[in-house]
Write a protein that holds these residues in place. Structure first.
Motif, PDB file in Angstrom:
ATOM      1  N   ALA A 127       0.839  -1.201   0.000  1.00 51.89           N
ATOM      2  CA  ALA A 127       0.000   0.000   0.000  1.00 51.89           C
ATOM      3  C   ALA A 127       0.876   1.255   0.000  1.00 51.89           C
ATOM      4  O   ALA A 127       0.588   2.230  -0.715  1.00 51.89           O
ATOM      5  N   GLN A 128       1.942   1.248   0.803  1.00 55.78           N
ATOM      6  CA  GLN A 128       2.855   2.395   0.833  1.00 55.78           C
ATOM      7  C   GLN A 128       3.528   2.599  -0.517  1.00 55.78           C
ATOM      8  O   GLN A 128       3.681   3.734  -0.979  1.00 55.78           O
ATOM      9  N   ILE A 129       3.951   1.509  -1.122  1.00 61.71           N
ATOM     10  CA  ILE A 129       4.619   1.595  -2.429  1.00 61.71           C
ATOM     11  C   ILE A 129       3.681   2.204  -3.463  1.00 61.71           C
ATOM     12  O   ILE A 129       4.074   3.088  -4.243  1.00 61.71           O
ATOM     13  N   ALA A 130       2.433   1.754  -3.484  1.00 60.18           N
ATOM     14  CA  ALA A 130       1.461   2.295  -4.436  1.00 60.18           C
ATOM     15  C   ALA A 130       1.237   3.785  -4.199  1.00 60.18           C
ATOM     16  O   ALA A 130       1.144   4.578  -5.152  1.00 60.18           O
ATOM     17  N   GLU A 131       1.186   4.186  -2.920  1.00 62.39           N
ATOM     18  CA  GLU A 131       0.965   5.601  -2.585  1.00 62.39           C
ATOM     19  C   GLU A 131       2.145   6.458  -3.025  1.00 62.39           C
ATOM     20  O   GLU A 131       1.960   7.539  -3.600  1.00 62.39           O
ATOM     21  N   GLU A 181       2.616  12.325  -9.689  1.00 60.84           N
ATOM     22  CA  GLU A 181       1.963  13.635  -9.646  1.00 60.84           C
ATOM     23  C   GLU A 181       2.984  14.757  -9.517  1.00 60.84           C
ATOM     24  O   GLU A 181       2.898  15.781 -10.206  1.00 60.84           O
ATOM     25  N   LEU A 182       3.979  14.566  -8.641  1.00 67.37           N
ATOM     26  CA  LEU A 182       4.992  15.601  -8.427  1.00 67.37           C
ATOM     27  C   LEU A 182       5.890  15.780  -9.646  1.00 67.37           C
ATOM     28  O   LEU A 182       6.361  16.884  -9.928  1.00 67.37           O
ATOM     29  N   ALA A 183       6.154  14.675 -10.362  1.00 71.43           N
ATOM     30  CA  ALA A 183       7.031  14.740 -11.529  1.00 71.43           C
ATOM     31  C   ALA A 183       6.467  15.648 -12.617  1.00 71.43           C
ATOM     32  O   ALA A 183       7.214  16.141 -13.466  1.00 71.43           O
ATOM     33  N   ALA A 184       5.165  15.887 -12.560  1.00 70.19           N
ATOM     34  CA  ALA A 184       4.547  16.748 -13.570  1.00 70.19           C
ATOM     35  C   ALA A 184       4.831  18.226 -13.306  1.00 70.19           C
ATOM     36  O   ALA A 184       4.695  19.056 -14.215  1.00 70.19           O
ATOM     37  N   THR A 185       5.243  18.568 -12.084  1.00 72.76           N
ATOM     38  CA  THR A 185       5.440  19.979 -11.738  1.00 72.76           C
ATOM     39  C   THR A 185       6.830  20.303 -11.185  1.00 72.76           C
ATOM     40  O   THR A 185       7.211  21.467 -11.140  1.00 72.76           O
ATOM     41  N   LEU A 186       7.585  19.271 -10.756  1.00 73.62           N
ATOM     42  CA  LEU A 186       8.879  19.520 -10.132  1.00 73.62           C
ATOM     43  C   LEU A 186      10.003  18.837 -10.904  1.00 73.62           C
ATOM     44  O   LEU A 186       9.812  17.748 -11.446  1.00 73.62           O
TER      45      LEU A 186
END
Length: 219
Positions: free
Chosen positions: A135-139, A146-151
């Motif tokens: 579950a942690q890995i999926a999160e 999501e972050l790779a799209a902006t950072l």
């Protein structure tokens, strides 16, 4: 070998890092640490932030440049990083990247005395751990996407490393659990027998095995 730092708390390193660009009071420092996600990277005890900032100032890594007051609130002391603080930040970061140090955690502590539990229970507990790890890995994967799209990737390196650690742990735990379930783990029968207390068990040797003592030298 790691140096003995004047202020060795890793929170001090994070404080120096977020103060490179501007002077701040400690409430701003706390907000910046949260904004940068440092509370995910470090085990930050927010109650110790005031002491860490004071210790950095005493060590000459921060200096007081003013204060401000808003209404009836207490006066807020404003600090900025010094040249010595900047050098400490760079030197400490170099050390952390270049020199591996043992990182002992809760899981390792449990593994060190694993044999106090019967193997079938260990397999069940590892299964529960794997559910949580997956579950942690999926999160983390979702968050990274999501972050790779902006950072830029430069600011996601620690998250990439965290994901790699989780994935490696899950792979290792899954392999160990498979060995226990399939009966291919070495000395599994002796481990089981010691916990079951069955007839014909060499209790002294089995206890030594469970406690991690080498008995072969006595033969």
């Amino acid at each position: 070998m790691a140096k003995k730092r004047k202020v060795g708390n890793l929170l001090a390193l994070a404080v120096l890092a977020v103060m490179q660009d501007e002077a701040m009071h400690r409430y701003q420092i706390a907000a910046r640490l949260r904004d940068y996600g440092k509370d995910r990277d470090l085990d930050i005890k927010w109650g110790s932030l005031y002491t860490v900032v004071q210790n950095l100032a005493k060590a000459g890594f921060l200096e007081v440049v003013g204060s401000e007051r808003e209404g009836a609130r207490p006066e807020r002391v404003i600090y900025r990083i010094t040249d010595a603080g900047q050098r400490e930040l760079v030197d400490w970061t170099r050390e952390l990247i270049a020199e591996p140090e043992p990182e002992r955690g809760r899981f390792l502590a449990g593994l060190s005395i694993l044999a106090v539990l019967p193997p079938d229970e260990v397999a069940e507990l590892l299964g529960r751990r794997l559910v949580s790890l997956d579950a942690q890995i999926a999160e983390v994967r979702k968050e990274l996407a999501e972050l790779a799209a902006t950072l830029p990737r430069l600011f996601l390196i620690e998250s990439e490393y965290g994901l790699a650690v989780l994935e490696t742990e899950a792979e290792w735990a899954r392999a160990l659990r498979t060995e226990l379930l399939e009966g291919t783990f070495p000395d599994l029968a002796e481990w089981q027998a010691w916990h079951q207390g069955g007839p014909g068990v060499d209790s002294a040797r089995a206890r030594a095995y469970v406690e991690g003592v080498d008995t072969t030298s006595d033969r």
